[in-house]
Design a protein around this motif. Structure first.
Motif, PDB file in Angstrom:
ATOM      1  N   ALA A 193       0.665  -1.450  -0.059  1.00  0.00           N
ATOM      2  CA  ALA A 193       0.119   0.092   0.107  1.00  0.00           C
ATOM      3  C   ALA A 193       0.540   0.920   0.332  1.00  0.00           C
ATOM      4  N   TRP A 194       0.993   2.459  -0.852  1.00  0.00           N
ATOM      5  CA  TRP A 194       1.559   3.459  -0.936  1.00  0.00           C
ATOM      6  C   TRP A 194       0.806   4.507  -0.028  1.00  0.00           C
ATOM      7  N   PHE A 195       1.595   5.064   0.419  1.00  0.00           N
ATOM      8  CA  PHE A 195       0.964   6.831   0.578  1.00  0.00           C
ATOM      9  C   PHE A 195       2.236   8.148   0.491  1.00  0.00           C
ATOM     10  N   ALA A 196       1.436   9.327   0.472  1.00  0.00           N
ATOM     11  CA  ALA A 196       2.314  10.054   0.323  1.00  0.00           C
ATOM     12  C   ALA A 196       1.884  11.239   0.381  1.00  0.00           C
ATOM     13  N   MET A 197       2.819  12.547   1.210  1.00  0.00           N
ATOM     14  CA  MET A 197       2.527  13.781   1.315  1.00  0.00           C
ATOM     15  C   MET A 197       2.822  13.909   0.331  1.00  0.00           C
ATOM     16  N   ILE A 198       2.608  15.250  -0.026  1.00  0.00           N
ATOM     17  CA  ILE A 198       3.585  16.298  -0.940  1.00  0.00           C
ATOM     18  C   ILE A 198       3.299  18.068  -0.531  1.00  0.00           C
ATOM     19  N   ASP A 199       4.274  18.554  -1.176  1.00  0.00           N
ATOM     20  CA  ASP A 199       4.563  19.776  -0.667  1.00  0.00           C
ATOM     21  C   ASP A 199       3.332  20.587   0.206  1.00  0.00           C
ATOM     22  N   SER A 200       2.325  20.662  -1.049  1.00  0.00           N
ATOM     23  CA  SER A 200       1.196  21.771  -0.721  1.00  0.00           C
ATOM     24  C   SER A 200       0.326  20.703   0.561  1.00  0.00           C
ATOM     25  N   ASP A 201       0.417  19.533   0.824  1.00  0.00           N
ATOM     26  CA  ASP A 201      -0.014  19.064   1.833  1.00  0.00           C
ATOM     27  C   ASP A 201       0.647  19.400   3.190  1.00  0.00           C
ATOM     28  N   TRP A 202       1.459  19.718   3.073  1.00  0.00           N
ATOM     29  CA  TRP A 202       2.629  19.782   4.358  1.00  0.00           C
ATOM     30  C   TRP A 202       1.964  21.099   5.131  1.00  0.00           C
ATOM     31  N   PRO A 203       1.866  22.431   4.534  1.00  0.00           N
ATOM     32  CA  PRO A 203       1.449  23.290   5.511  1.00  0.00           C
ATOM     33  C   PRO A 203       0.543  22.927   6.055  1.00  0.00           C
ATOM     34  N   HIS A 204      -0.433  22.095   6.100  1.00  0.00           N
ATOM     35  CA  HIS A 204      -2.207  22.055   6.888  1.00  0.00           C
ATOM     36  C   HIS A 204      -1.245  20.916   8.187  1.00  0.00           C
ATOM     37  N   ALA A 205      -0.584  20.025   7.396  1.00  0.00           N
ATOM     38  CA  ALA A 205       0.072  19.253   8.205  1.00  0.00           C
ATOM     39  C   ALA A 205       0.488  18.999   9.070  1.00  0.00           C
ATOM     40  N   ARG A 206       2.045  20.363   9.059  1.00  0.00           N
ATOM     41  CA  ARG A 206       2.580  20.876   9.875  1.00  0.00           C
ATOM     42  C   ARG A 206       1.885  21.743  11.147  1.00  0.00           C
ATOM     43  N   ALA A 207       0.975  22.343  10.408  1.00  0.00           N
ATOM     44  CA  ALA A 207       0.285  23.152  11.931  1.00  0.00           C
ATOM     45  C   ALA A 207      -0.765  22.130  12.733  1.00  0.00           C
ATOM     46  N   ALA A 208      -1.369  21.135  11.786  1.00  0.00           N
ATOM     47  CA  ALA A 208      -1.748  19.965  13.079  1.00  0.00           C
ATOM     48  C   ALA A 208      -1.187  19.969  13.795  1.00  0.00           C
ATOM     49  N   PHE A 209       0.352  19.710  12.978  1.00  0.00           N
ATOM     50  CA  PHE A 209       1.022  18.337  14.333  1.00  0.00           C
ATOM     51  C   PHE A 209       1.503  19.557  15.496  1.00  0.00           C
ATOM     52  N   GLN A 210       1.667  20.949  14.880  1.00  0.00           N
ATOM     53  CA  GLN A 210       2.284  21.812  15.777  1.00  0.00           C
ATOM     54  C   GLN A 210       1.243  21.993  16.804  1.00  0.00           C
ATOM     55  N   ASN A 211       0.021  21.566  16.606  1.00  0.00           N
ATOM     56  CA  ASN A 211      -1.228  22.203  17.887  1.00  0.00           C
ATOM     57  C   ASN A 211      -0.900  20.787  18.060  1.00  0.00           C
ATOM     58  N   TRP A 212      -0.982  19.785  18.125  1.00  0.00           N
ATOM     59  CA  TRP A 212      -1.330  18.543  18.141  1.00  0.00           C
ATOM     60  C   TRP A 212      -0.017  18.672  19.688  1.00  0.00           C
ATOM     61  N   LEU A 213       1.409  18.973  19.622  1.00  0.00           N
ATOM     62  CA  LEU A 213       2.095  18.776  19.966  1.00  0.00           C
ATOM     63  C   LEU A 213       2.254  19.778  21.046  1.00  0.00           C
ATOM     64  N   ALA A 214       0.940  21.058  21.438  1.00  0.00           N
ATOM     65  CA  ALA A 214       1.911  22.399  21.641  1.00  0.00           C
ATOM     66  C   ALA A 214       1.569  21.546  23.640  1.00  0.00           C
ATOM     67  N   PRO A 215       2.315  22.014  24.388  1.00  0.00           N
ATOM     68  CA  PRO A 215       1.681  21.712  25.780  1.00  0.00           C
ATOM     69  C   PRO A 215       0.056  22.096  25.663  1.00  0.00           C
ATOM     70  N   SER A 216      -0.151  23.241  26.048  1.00  0.00           N
ATOM     71  CA  SER A 216      -1.615  22.928  26.435  1.00  0.00           C
ATOM     72  C   SER A 216      -2.558  21.773  25.880  1.00  0.00           C
ATOM     73  N   ASN A 217      -1.599  21.128  24.821  1.00  0.00           N
ATOM     74  CA  ASN A 217      -3.242  19.796  24.165  1.00  0.00           C
ATOM     75  C   ASN A 217      -2.754  18.478  25.062  1.00  0.00           C
TER      76      ASN A 217
END
Length: 234
Positions: A193-217
Motif C-alpha cells: 500500500a502506497w501513501f504519500a504527502m506532497i509539498d502542498s499538503d505539508w502546510p496544513h499537516a504542519r499546523a496540525a502537528f504543531q497544534n497537537w504537540l503544543a503543551p496546552s494539548n
C-alpha cells in the motif's frame, strides 16, 4: 487549475522548486518530546534490543522483512551493516532522557526529483501511541519539507498491516493505491500500500502537528486532549 501547452494538451503544473534538492543530512533533530539522531550501533544497539524485547510475542516484527532476533548478537549482526549506509539512512528515536526506544529511516532518497520515503519504522512498546513517536515522525517530515524543500514524502507498507495504514493516515499521508505482489519477504507475497504527502499538503499537516504537540494539548499526566487525526485531515 488545468495547465495546457501550446498544442492545447493538458500538462503537469510547473515546478515550484529548483531541482535537484540537497541530500538529506545525517544529523540530529530535537523536539520537545523526542530526539531523532543518527543510529550508532555501538551506543544504541543494546538499549534498542532491550526496548524491542518488551514486545514479548514478537508482533511488531511481523511486517518487517527481518527479525525477530533471539539474541543481542543476532540483532547487532543485522543492525551494524544495515545502518552503515546512506540509503537507507537510519535514525534512532530517543526520549527526553536519551534512551534509545525506536528506529526509523529515510530511504529511496531521490534529490534529483525531491522525493524521499520513510521506512524501517519500529517503535518499541515503550513509545507506541506516544507523543515521542508522533513528534519523531513530525521532525523527519519537517526536515524533508521545511529544511530541504522536497516535493514528496512517501510511506509504504504491507497492505495487510492495518496499524501501519492507520498510522500513515493519522499522520496526514494520503492513500494512493496498492501494488499487488510488489515484493516478497519471509517466504510470502506482499501487496504494498502506497501513501504519500506532497509539498502542498505539508502546510496544513504542519499546523496540525504543531497544534497537537503544543503543551496546552496535554494534561498533567501527559495525555492528549485532542487527537491528531481530527486535525490532520482536510
Amino acid at each position: 487549475m488545468a495547465h495546457h501547452n501550446s498544442l492545447g494538451q493538458p500538462i503537469g503544473a510547473p515546478l515550484t522548486v529548483t531541482l535537484p534538492r540537497p541530500p538529506i543530512p545525517h544529523a540530529a533533530m530535537t523536539g520537545r518530546w523526542a530526539q531523532v539522531v543518527p543510529t550508532d550501533p555501538a551506543a544504541h544497539g543494546p538499549a534498542l534490543f532491550d526496548a524491542f524485547a518488551h514486545d514479548t510475542d514478537g508482533r511488531n516484527w511481523t511486517y518487517l522483512p527481518y527479525g525477530p532476533f533471539d539474541s543481542l548478537t543476532g540483532f547487532m549482526d543485522w543492525l551494524v551493516p544495515t545502518s552503515a549506509g546512506n540509503d537507507p539512512l537510519f535514525n534512532t528515536i530517543l526520549d527526553r532522557a536519551g534512551r534509545p526506544l525506536g528506529l526509523a529511516s529515510y530511504l529511496r532518497i531521490d534529490p534529483a526529483n525531491g522525493v524521499a520515503e520513510v521506512g524501517h519504522i519500529h517503535f518499541s512498546p515503550l513509545i507506541q501511541r506516544s507523543a515521542i513517536a508522533t513528534e519523531a515522525m513530525y521532525l523527519m517530515m519537517a526536515r524533508v519539507f521545511d529544511a530541504l524543500g522536497y516535493r514528496r514524502y512517501e510511506w509504504k507498507c504491507d497492505a495487510l498491516n492495518a496499524p501501519s495504514r492507520a498510522a500513515a493516515q493519522r499522520l496526514g499521508f494520503q492513500y494512493e493505491g496498492t501494488f499487488r505482489q510488489a515484493t516478497s519477504y519471509k517466504g510470502r507475497n506482499r501487496d504494498t500500500a502506497w501513501f504519500a504527502m506532497i509539498d502542498s499538503d505539508w502546510p496544513h499537516a504542519r499546523a496540525a502537528f504543531q497544534n497537537w504537540l503544543a503543551p496546552s494539548n496535554f494534561n498533567a499526566e501527559g495525555q492528549q486532549k485532542s487527537p491528531l487525526r481530527a486535525a490532520a485531515r482536510r
